[in-house]
Design an enzyme around this catalytic site. Structure first.
Site: not given
Ligand code: KE4
Length: 443
Positions: A158, A253, A281
């Site tokens: 993801y 990523d 993060k």
């Molecule tokens: P954000 O747009 O949520 O800041 O990041 C997206 C993203 C991109 N790449 C990786 C590897 C990620 O894990 C994420 C977002 N992670 C999720 C949890 N697995 C965020 C939690 C959520 O969607 O509320």
């Protein structure tokens, strides 16, 4: 003969949740689904999401006053623990100077210098406001730099919710993606190829078929969004070789793995250098942030120097920069990653022993302080194997742990995280809760 009697499981009184229930009803009246990010709604595990009032160290406190040992850590950022003094002081100091100018600040330069010193592949960087923005912009930059359109991603990884990346693959072979969300037109995913994670042959095949048109391959170097799935031996270096052979860019990523698994991210841990890296993060310390960076010649293609456009009102926000810098500097303290490893190993061993004693079949994947307990016998090496997990059993385990004051991710397909604030006391309490929770699954 040993007569195994099911351990008498003391069912804990379910924690009060009236205030969270009322808060959720009020939220649903004004917020889509009552939440600002879907996974928070507990849809995968059922029940009422806990509304958090405050947090300190490894502990969350909810609206009903229940304390939880927190293994979500805001989905990764809170590697130092919640409300850590140095981060709080840095953010407060920045706050006192005004907190958004829409003009450059030296705080951005300071954090950029620190990240460039730490992350091997990055010579220039651009800050944005989320991981989604980072990956969305990185693929645009890769297309602009190579003049090619195709992007390859791995099933089960993801990368945020940009249209081109909301795709699902099929049948374990390399295929052009189809939208995995309503509202994403087929045209938006028609240039996205999907391959199984950890499958060298399928990666080789997709490049053999489309190599000259592939702008980039985007991958989580340690997958965290199908649960934690580490790269198999040689997989990342194989992807590096394919990209070199076909003139495509390799994009890691590292939104989740950056500063999580190593001070240099997964690329520092595994010694494989991508052309572009996406971060988020931890580099914001819990404030909204994302970033993408890489070789200077690639980043020079970005506006205002180059023709690839990307912008953001709050990009490089001084508060996020201050909190992020304090966080990544704290990770340079002596012994930080050794401590994270020791506490995580203690937890993992305790959970494995608790499951075995109860006769519950689980398999664990762990890289440093990110891990997942899959309710199946394993091994879990990609989405197809991860998807064989018993999600109902995970949901029951989740609630049994919540009732015992342990807050795990509300989904089998998420990683959970140990922070520097998880002391022996919390680890031992978690293992004790797991002993009872696992036993309750078979009682
Ligand atoms: P954000 O747009 O949520 O800041 O990041 C997206 C993203 C991109 N790449 C990786 C590897 C990620 O894990 C994420 C977002 N992670 C999720 C949890 N697995 C965020 C939690 C959520 O969607 O509320």
């Amino acid at each position: 003969m040993i007569v195994r009697t099911a351990m008498k499981v003391q069912q804990p009184k379910p924690p009060a949740s009236q205030k969270s229930e009322a808060a959720f009803e009020a939220a649903k009246a004004v917020l889509a689904g009552g939440v600002n990010s879907p996974v928070r709604a507990f849809g995968a595990v059922g029940g009422t999401p806990r509304f958090i009032s405050k947090a300190k160290g490894a502990v969350l406190i909810d609206a009903d006053g229940n304390n939880y040992i927190d293994y979500v850590g805001s989905w990764g950022p809170m590697i130092l623990g919640h409300a850590e003094e140095r981060v709080a002081a840095a953010a407060s100091k920045a706050l006192g100077k005004g907190w958004s100018f829409g003009a450059p600040t030296e705080a951005e330069t300071r954090l950029a210098e620190q990240i460039i010193a730490d992350i091997p592949s990055i010579e220039r960087i651009r800050f944005v406001n989320s991981g989604t923005e980072a990956t969305m912009s990185a693929i645009r930059l890769a297309r602009g730099f190579t003049g090619r359109d195709l992007i390859v991603k791995c099933e089960g990884c993801y990368h945020g919710h940009a249209d081109a990346l909301l795709v699902k693959g099929g049948s374990g072979l390399a295929t052009f993606g189809t939208p995995s969300s309503a509202g994403v037109p087929a045209a938006a995913t028609s240039n996205t190829l999907v391959v199984p994670y950890n499958d060298k042959d399928e990666a080789t095949r997709v490049f053999a078929e489309h190599g000259g048109k592939i702008a980039a391959l985007l991958v989580e170097p340690v997958a965290g969004n199908m649960g934690c799935v580490p790269p198999l031996e040689g997989y990342l270096s194989h992807l590096r070789g394919l990209c070199d052979q076909h003139g495509a860019l390799l994009i890691f990523d590292e939104v989740m793995t950056g500063y999580r698994v190593h001070i240099g991210g997964a690329q520092g841990l595994y010694g494989v250098c991508p052309d572009l890296t996406c971060l988020g993060k931890i580099i914001g310390g819990g404030f909204p942030v994302g970033a993408y960076g890489g070789r200077a010649e690639i980043m020079a293609k970005l506006s205002p120097e180059g023709p690839v456009y990307q912008a953001g009102t709050l990009s490089g926000n001084p508060l996020a920069m201050a909190a992020g810098l304090a966080t990544v500097q704290a990770l340079h303290d002596a012994g930080v990653y050794e401590k994270l490893e020791a506490q995580s190993q203690k937890l993992a061993e305790g959970l494995a022993a608790a499951a075995a004693k109860a006769g519950v079949t689980v398999v664990q994947n762990r890289v440093g302080s990110m891990m997942t307990v899959f309710f199946q016998q394993g091994p879990v090496v990609n989405w197809t194997t991860a998807a064989q997990s018993d999600t109902d059993r995970y949901a029951r385990f989740f609630h049994a742990m919540l009732a015992r004051g342990v807050y795990l991710p509300p989904s089998q397909y998420e990683a959970f995280f140990v922070s520097l604030a998880h002391a022996d006391e919390q680890i031992e309490a978690t293992i004790e809760a797991a002993r009872e929770a696992f036993a309750g699954l078979v009682a």
